[in-house]
Design a protein around this motif. Structure first.
Motif, mmCIF file in Angstrom:
data_model
loop_
_atom_site.group_PDB
_atom_site.id
_atom_site.type_symbol
_atom_site.label_atom_id
_atom_site.label_comp_id
_atom_site.label_asym_id
_atom_site.label_seq_id
_atom_site.Cartn_x
_atom_site.Cartn_y
_atom_site.Cartn_z
ATOM 1 N N SER A 1 8.410 1.504 7.256
ATOM 2 C CA SER A 1 7.357 2.448 6.901
ATOM 3 C C SER A 1 7.928 3.828 6.614
ATOM 4 O O SER A 1 7.475 4.524 5.701
ATOM 5 C CB SER A 1 6.329 2.515 8.035
ATOM 6 N N SER B 1 -7.093 2.660 0.257
ATOM 7 C CA SER B 1 -8.161 3.433 0.894
ATOM 8 C C SER B 1 -9.538 2.925 0.473
ATOM 9 O O SER B 1 -10.444 2.774 1.296
ATOM 10 C CB SER B 1 -8.017 4.915 0.532
ATOM 11 N N HIS C 1 -2.595 -2.092 6.236
ATOM 12 C CA HIS C 1 -2.594 -0.630 6.231
ATOM 13 C C HIS C 1 -2.287 -0.013 7.593
ATOM 14 O O HIS C 1 -2.094 1.196 7.667
ATOM 15 C CB HIS C 1 -3.955 -0.119 5.753
ATOM 16 N N PRO D 1 0.797 -1.240 0.000
ATOM 17 C CA PRO D 1 0.000 0.000 0.000
ATOM 18 C C PRO D 1 0.823 1.281 0.000
ATOM 19 O O PRO D 1 0.323 2.320 -0.432
ATOM 20 C CB PRO D 1 -0.822 -0.128 1.299
ATOM 21 N N ASN D 2 2.063 1.231 0.484
ATOM 22 C CA ASN D 2 2.877 2.447 0.562
ATOM 23 C C ASN D 2 3.839 2.592 -0.606
ATOM 24 O O ASN D 2 4.718 3.451 -0.576
ATOM 25 C CB ASN D 2 3.673 2.455 1.870
ATOM 26 N N GLN E 1 -1.855 3.574 -2.560
ATOM 27 C CA GLN E 1 -2.556 4.159 -1.422
ATOM 28 C C GLN E 1 -4.027 4.394 -1.735
ATOM 29 O O GLN E 1 -4.892 4.217 -0.867
ATOM 30 C CB GLN E 1 -1.878 5.470 -1.012
#
Length: 424
Positions: free
Chosen positions: A411, A177, A293, A166-167, A173
């Motif tokens: 992260s 979402s 997430h 997701p990153n 992203q």
């Protein structure tokens, strides 16, 4: 490449590798593939240390053994540290050739994170990677190179990262979402369906509820299908627990539709209807998808994975103590037949319920001893439960802190890469 022969030779630390121009053009290592676009020897020397025009040989004064492991990654897709070589030294070689830490196997990523944490390094700019400032390889976004040899494979890799990481990009992203929104909507619908007034409300809003459910299931179906199609290893994808939960939670909806079209509503199928309702309730495990997430859930999952031995040891402690105390409690409260028999302890399994809630210091009060011996045993049960539960906690706590720091470091790197991409 507008000069030289059709066969290109890479000389890395004295070890020679021969490739055709076509292979060089699509080579997974950024520094090597850029050689194909060079029009002059001056441009070539910006990428390598020396060039022999007669033999069309490119010289790189780099660690030969490290490049052997990098070539193994090019062939097999798995990158591990060279035994006996410092993690940061090998990481420097990776950055030079255009690879990043995400290409490492998870065990080696952990070693690199631990090493960088010990040295207080969390930024790529703090590493002396031996690359000039004007070379794009120093940019983290450009360092995370695609590992496929064809454009189609590169496109699939980009799609895989968009769904699985997701990153990794703005698109990833956005998809994450949307997935979270559908998970929340699905959970709200699932919880609302168990309310007493749901059947009454369903009569007036049946069509809207069917539409919402169909949209949610449709999204999860499309997401699961695309993730399966772009997965590197289809069999490994199907074996992952979260993916198994996905397919179990999605399937009942389509089975129910098929039964409805066949004139056999699921509610009237007896055992089959019960099984369908149980499988539909598996949707609650979609909440585990949120672990992709949220750092806290990732830390919890990684901690449980690494501490499974300690968890098994804890369960063994509890079950052994429960067996002993259950037998003694049944004997003291019911088995001795001293005129005061407690029916709550008529069997060892019944006494086991009292033991487990006593050892965990919950104490609902629905079952309690009435004899003097039973009360003494209850006190011993509570004290020993506290001690037994506390023994493995230290190991689990330290593992949790380590996992949290490791994931937080990863992260932060992903966030920096994403910020660079957004500013471009």
């Amino acid at each position: 490449m507008k000069f030289g022969k059709s066969i290109c030779v890479l000389n890395v630390g004295g070890t020679r590798y021969a490739f055709t121009r076509e292979v060089i053009r699509d080579f997974p290592l950024r520094r090597v593939s850029r050689l194909h676009a060079c029009a002059t020897e001056k441009e070539v020397l910006e990428l390598c240390d020396d060039y022999d025009r007669d033999r069309n040989e490119f010289f790189f004064d780099r660690h030969a053994q490290a490049f052997v492991f990098i070539m193994l990654y090019v062939r097999s897709g798995k990158l591990r540290f060279v035994p006996g070589v410092c993690e940061l030294s090998f990481y420097t070689e990776m950055l030079y050739w255009g690879l990043e830490s995400v290409h490492l196997e998870s065990c080696c990523q952990k070693r690199l994170d631990d090493r960088m944490s010990d040295l207080g390094i969390d930024d790529l700019s703090e590493l002396d990677i031996g690359v000039s400032e004007d070379e794009p390889v120093q940019c983290p976004v450009e360092q995370v190179q695609r590992t496929a040899l064809t454009r189609r494979a590169k496109c699939l890799e980009m799609m895989r990262k968009a769904f699985e990481e997701p990153n990794s990009s703005v698109l990833a992203q956005l998809l994450a979402s949307v997935s979270v929104i559908f998970v929340v909507i699905s959970m709200v619908m699932l919880c609302a369906s168990t309310l007493p007034d749901w059947d009454t409300a369903k009569k007036t809003t049946a069509e809207e509820q069917r539409i919402v459910e169909a949209v949610c299931i449709g999204w999860f179906t499309v997401e699961y299908t695309l993730r399966f199609l772009v997965a590197r290893n289809k069999w490994d994808f199907l074996r992952k627990p979260l993916n198994i939960i996905d397919i179990i939670a999605i399937t009942p909806y389509y089975v129910t539709l098929a039964l409805a079209k066949a004139g056999m509503p699921g509610a009237g199928l007896g055992v089959a209807g019960v099984i369908l309702r149980v499988l539909r309730m598996m949707r609650v495990f979609w909440l585990m998808k949120l672990a992709r997430h949220f750092l806290g859930l990732q830390t919890l999952g990684l901690t449980l994975t690494r501490c499974y031995r300690e968890m098994v040891m804890l369960m063994v402690f509890v079950f052994v103590a429960m067996a002993i105390y259950s037998a003694l409690a049944q004997l003291l409260e019911y088995g001795l037949d001293l005129g005061t028999q407690n029916p709550d302890y008529a069997s060892i399994p019944a006494a086991a319920w009292w033991v487990i809630i006593s050892m965990t210091t919950v104490g609902y009060g629905d079952v309690y001893p009435i004899t003097v011996g039973g009360r003494v045993l209850g006190g011993m049960c509570v004290v020993s439960g506290i001690v037994l539960l506390a023994l493995p906690i230290t190991f689990i706590y330290h593992s949790f802190v380590q996992c949290y720091h490791e994931l937080k470091l990863r992260s932060a790197r992903s966030a920096r890469s994403l910020s660079v991409e957004m500013l471009k």
